[in-house]
Design a protein around this motif. Sequence first.
Motif, PDB file in Angstrom:
ATOM      1  N   UNK A   1       0.823  -1.298   0.059  1.00  0.00           N
ATOM      2  CA  UNK A   1       0.049  -0.088  -0.062  1.00  0.00           C
ATOM      3  C   UNK A   1       0.973   1.248   0.086  1.00  0.00           C
ATOM      4  N   UNK A   2       0.627   2.271  -0.911  1.00  0.00           N
ATOM      5  CA  UNK A   2       1.171   3.379  -0.983  1.00  0.00           C
ATOM      6  C   UNK A   2       0.514   4.730  -0.910  1.00  0.00           C
ATOM      7  N   UNK A   3       0.946   5.735  -0.294  1.00  0.00           N
ATOM      8  CA  UNK A   3       0.231   7.026  -0.396  1.00  0.00           C
ATOM      9  C   UNK A   3       1.333   8.167  -1.083  1.00  0.00           C
ATOM     10  N   UNK A   4       0.483   8.716  -1.822  1.00  0.00           N
ATOM     11  CA  UNK A   4       1.160  10.132  -2.429  1.00  0.00           C
ATOM     12  C   UNK A   4       0.595  11.138  -1.486  1.00  0.00           C
ATOM     13  N   UNK A   5       1.205  11.999  -0.931  1.00  0.00           N
ATOM     14  CA  UNK A   5       0.937  12.963  -0.054  1.00  0.00           C
ATOM     15  C   UNK A   5       0.300  14.268  -0.645  1.00  0.00           C
ATOM     16  N   UNK A   6       0.992  14.693  -1.968  1.00  0.00           N
ATOM     17  CA  UNK A   6       0.516  15.812  -2.382  1.00  0.00           C
ATOM     18  C   UNK A   6       0.756  15.843  -4.134  1.00  0.00           C
TER      19      UNK A   6
ATOM     20  N   UNK B   1       1.002   3.034   5.763  1.00  0.00           N
ATOM     21  CA  UNK B   1       1.659   2.773   4.352  1.00  0.00           C
ATOM     22  C   UNK B   1       2.999   1.997   4.278  1.00  0.00           C
ATOM     23  N   UNK B   2       3.329   1.361   3.282  1.00  0.00           N
ATOM     24  CA  UNK B   2       4.628   0.945   3.216  1.00  0.00           C
ATOM     25  C   UNK B   2       5.468   1.514   2.239  1.00  0.00           C
ATOM     26  N   UNK B   3       4.822   2.393   1.353  1.00  0.00           N
ATOM     27  CA  UNK B   3       5.409   3.354   0.436  1.00  0.00           C
ATOM     28  C   UNK B   3       4.877   4.745   0.655  1.00  0.00           C
ATOM     29  N   UNK B   4       5.707   5.822   0.678  1.00  0.00           N
ATOM     30  CA  UNK B   4       5.185   7.196   0.823  1.00  0.00           C
ATOM     31  C   UNK B   4       5.981   7.969  -0.247  1.00  0.00           C
ATOM     32  N   UNK B   5       5.119   8.710  -1.037  1.00  0.00           N
ATOM     33  CA  UNK B   5       5.663   9.684  -1.992  1.00  0.00           C
ATOM     34  C   UNK B   5       5.405  11.033  -1.567  1.00  0.00           C
ATOM     35  N   UNK B   6       6.360  12.147  -1.675  1.00  0.00           N
ATOM     36  CA  UNK B   6       6.115  13.250  -1.443  1.00  0.00           C
ATOM     37  C   UNK B   6       6.595  14.181  -2.347  1.00  0.00           C
ATOM     38  N   UNK B   7       5.934  15.293  -2.702  1.00  0.00           N
ATOM     39  CA  UNK B   7       6.772  16.456  -3.490  1.00  0.00           C
ATOM     40  C   UNK B   7       7.166  17.517  -2.483  1.00  0.00           C
ATOM     41  N   UNK B   8       6.190  18.166  -2.138  1.00  0.00           N
ATOM     42  CA  UNK B   8       6.560  19.306  -1.162  1.00  0.00           C
ATOM     43  C   UNK B   8       6.125  19.272   0.234  1.00  0.00           C
ATOM     44  N   UNK B   9       5.292  18.016   0.562  1.00  0.00           N
ATOM     45  CA  UNK B   9       4.686  18.166   1.852  1.00  0.00           C
ATOM     46  C   UNK B   9       5.746  17.366   2.764  1.00  0.00           C
TER      47      UNK B   9
ATOM     48  N   UNK C   1       5.002   2.266  11.241  1.00  0.00           N
ATOM     49  CA  UNK C   1       5.801   0.873  11.594  1.00  0.00           C
ATOM     50  C   UNK C   1       5.744  -0.191  10.233  1.00  0.00           C
ATOM     51  N   UNK C   2       5.057   0.223   9.045  1.00  0.00           N
ATOM     52  CA  UNK C   2       5.155  -0.585   7.731  1.00  0.00           C
ATOM     53  C   UNK C   2       5.824   0.136   6.786  1.00  0.00           C
ATOM     54  N   UNK C   3       6.458   1.107   7.111  1.00  0.00           N
ATOM     55  CA  UNK C   3       7.193   1.906   5.844  1.00  0.00           C
ATOM     56  C   UNK C   3       8.364   1.150   5.469  1.00  0.00           C
ATOM     57  N   UNK C   4       8.684   0.944   4.214  1.00  0.00           N
ATOM     58  CA  UNK C   4       9.638   0.566   3.600  1.00  0.00           C
ATOM     59  C   UNK C   4      10.414   1.343   2.500  1.00  0.00           C
ATOM     60  N   UNK C   5       9.590   2.187   2.026  1.00  0.00           N
ATOM     61  CA  UNK C   5      10.135   3.147   1.057  1.00  0.00           C
ATOM     62  C   UNK C   5       9.710   4.698   0.963  1.00  0.00           C
TER      63      UNK C   5
ATOM     64  N   UNK D   1      -0.041  -2.596  -5.189  1.00  0.00           N
ATOM     65  CA  UNK D   1      -1.533  -3.288  -5.101  1.00  0.00           C
ATOM     66  C   UNK D   1      -2.686  -2.089  -4.831  1.00  0.00           C
ATOM     67  N   UNK D   2      -2.316  -1.262  -3.788  1.00  0.00           N
ATOM     68  CA  UNK D   2      -3.179  -0.049  -3.777  1.00  0.00           C
ATOM     69  C   UNK D   2      -2.493   1.230  -3.501  1.00  0.00           C
ATOM     70  N   UNK D   3      -3.185   2.126  -3.743  1.00  0.00           N
ATOM     71  CA  UNK D   3      -2.619   3.586  -3.422  1.00  0.00           C
ATOM     72  C   UNK D   3      -3.780   4.607  -2.900  1.00  0.00           C
ATOM     73  N   UNK D   4      -3.315   5.367  -2.131  1.00  0.00           N
ATOM     74  CA  UNK D   4      -4.046   6.421  -1.504  1.00  0.00           C
ATOM     75  C   UNK D   4      -3.399   7.700  -2.012  1.00  0.00           C
TER      76      UNK D   4
END
Length: 79
Positions: free
Chosen positions: A2-7, A46-54, A65-69, A26-29
């Motif tokens: 599961x990944x999250x793109x913050x902004x 989230x296991x993956x977090x993508x940020x640009x400005x946040x 705790x699940x964060x990998x990248x 598999x899934x994104x927020x």
Amino acid sequence: MHGVFLDLASVGPADLDHGRLRASLDSWQLREHTQAGDIAAVVQDAEVVVTNKAVLDAACIEQAGALKLVCVAATGYNN
């Protein structure tokens, strides 16, 4: 995974292929914007977090705790 793109709204449409992004996990927020006070709660599972400005600070990372990248979709490394 599961990944999250913050902004996502801070990345231009010509800079990112949304189809390829969605297919990468598999899934994104995909969040247009995330307020600073909400980031820790948003990334906690989230296991993956993508940020640009946040800003993803040490406290947020420690609570995830699940964060990998963590991916920064910008130049620089101050967040």
